[in-house]
Design an enzyme around this catalytic site. Structure first.
Site: not given
Length: 504
Positions: A176, A274, A308, A482
């Protein structure tokens, strides 16, 4: 209820991606060779790349195997001693050059992203700028990996803590955000002094290979940045089992994240994950309606809903519920559906048919259980990967869309009465990535941002990511962070040194 027919018909979109790719100034961006140990490998086996909007083959790429992965690991291990010895300012200069090259070729990179992923070109352009910003961030952050001096508890001793690179890192990235997730992971690893092996999603290899071309041009030495393309299971296995790979970073579904975490157990790697989201979006009746609707559209439909961070459960206080649904439906009705390379497109195709089918299953399930479906009519000219924006109102917690992440342009709206009630409902998920709160009460905003079980909370905003922030979730939405000053530490180890018996 329907919005009317979709604004774009595009049988003429056949061949549009191929046309754009053939016009690229950098023809090597579509050469399709993997990048291992500073060499471009064409390979005997090839995989095709598909335009998700039309189903057409637009390129083919080398298909790496386990032997290629082993060679990449060996090359990374050899390069580690040299790369880690470079001064941080020198590593940062190389990362800065890579970022500059990304910006120089941003339009070509954006065309690659849209062609293989499907998102609107404007969003792809933003992703390139977003990814380059992470390289710049970590280029500077590498010079700030400070240790500490500890006041000694032992007479005549000096106590130091140092941060040192962990070693070879593997990054498994999603489809994505095929450019930004590579830049965010690789930027941190390289700045820390670690070589990195990237395994991109099989749907979006062209973006990763183009980044490798620019990394080579920027002066990253052989073996320090490598890209393996091919079957995820075949290529992940050697990365998981090899003890020379010391760190693994993954962005993707929680289901796959669990499997990767299990796979690293035998070698006890440092893992950052993640994973999936199931974001609640809370709208209170004291907030301006237009502001909440605008925020909900932005939080739900970015990347055509394949994000997400996307708002998955939109909770609206009962006093403004009907007005919100009406205004939200009207705003959704303005979204334009079409090929991502066509001007003014807001919603492109789903990258994978399985994602589109999941959206349709959630819509059917909600309708069967009493939900009201508000959407556009499907045009026959749209491909099977398209899902038209749909609003599900009168949603209840037993519906699929409330129990699993939606990865598409389907919005679920639920009424609530009290703050206490909606807080409990919002927290009743094993996912804990992001949440949104819209209210004009500062006290309520402070209370909820404290009590919500999510790694990131946006208050009266749908936009809160970027290089300075610690991106990550709670619970089964992941491990580690991150971006920010914390992101580089995912690729570093802490070493304590005690100097004893010092002369007086």
């Amino acid at each position: 209820m329907v919005f009317g027919t979709v604004q774009h018909k595009f049988p003429h979109s056949a061949g549009i991606a191929r046309k754009h790719l053939q016009a690229l100034r950098r023809r090597d961006f579509v050469a399709g060779a993997a990048f291992v140990d500073g060499r471009w490998i064409a390979g005997d086996r090839r995989d095709v790349v598909i335009d998700p909007a039309t189903g057409e083959e637009i390129a083919d790429v080398a298909r790496c195997d386990a032997e290629d992965a082993d060679r990449a690991i060996a090359a990374a291990e050899r390069s580690f001693s040299v790369w880690r010895q470079l001064l941080p300012i020198r590593r940062g200069a190389i990362l800065g050059s890579w970022a500059s090259l990304m910006r120089e070729h941003s339009e070509e990179l954006a065309i690659l992203v849209t062609s293989e992923q499907g998102k609107p070109l404007a969003e792809a352009r933003y992703e390139i700028a977003y990814g380059a910003a992470f390289l710049d961030w970590f280029a500077a952050e590498g010079e700030r990996t400070y240790g500490e001096t500890i006041p000694s508890h032992k007479p005549g001793s000096l106590l130091h803590v140092r941060m040192q690179p962990i070693g070879v890192a593997a990054a498994i990235t999603p489809w994505n955000f095929p450019v930004a997730m590579i830049a965010r992971k690789a930027g941190a690893a390289l700045a820390a002094g670690c070589p990195v092996i990237v395994k991109p999603a099989p749907e979006t290899p062209l973006s990763a290979l183009a980044l490798a071309r620019l990394a080579e041009q920027a002066g990253i030495p052989p073996g320090v940045f490598q890209v393996l393309v091919g079957d995820p299971i075949e290529l992940s296995a050697p990365l998981l089992r090899d003890t020379r790979v010391r760190a693994l970073s993954f962005t993707g579904s929680t289901q796959v994240g669990r499997l990767l975490l299990q796979g690293t157990a035998d070698t006890v790697k440092k893992v950052s994950l993640e994973l999936g989201g199931h974001a609640p979006f809370l709208v209170f009746d004291d907030v301006e309606l237009d502001k909440a609707v605008k925020g909900a559209v932005a939080a739900k439909f970015a990347t055509s809903g394949q994000d997400c961070l996307a708002a998955n459960r939109i909770y609206v206080q009962r006093g403004i519920y009907a007005a919100f649904v009406e205004a939200f439906a009207a705003a959704m009705g303005q979204l334009k559906v079409g090929h991502g390379l066509e001007p003014a497109t807001d919603i492109g195709p789903m990258t994978k048919l399985s994602v589109a089918n999941k959206c349709r299953a959630q819509i059917d399930d909600a309708a069967a259980k009493g939900g009201r479906v508000i959407s556009a009519k499907m045009e026959p000219s749209l491909g099977e990967n398209f899902v038209l924006p749909a609003l599900l109102s009168d949603v209840t917690e037993d519906m699929l869309i409330c129990r699993e992440e939606t990865f598409g342009p389907v919005a679920a709206v639920l009424p609530f009465d009290s703050e206490e009630e909606v807080l409990a409902r919002a927290n009743a998920s094993e996912m804990g990535l992001a949440a949104y709160v819209y209210t004009d009460s500062l006290r309520r905003a402070l209370r909820l941002s404290e009590q919500m079980e999510y790694g990131m909370v946006g208050v009266n905003t749908a936009s809160f990511t970027g290089p300075p922030i610690p991106f990550g979730g709670w619970k089964q939405s992941g491990l580690g962070r991150e971006g920010s000053r914390h992101g580089i530490h995912e690729y570093m180890e802490m070493k304590y040194v005690c100097f004893g018996d010092l002369p007086a």
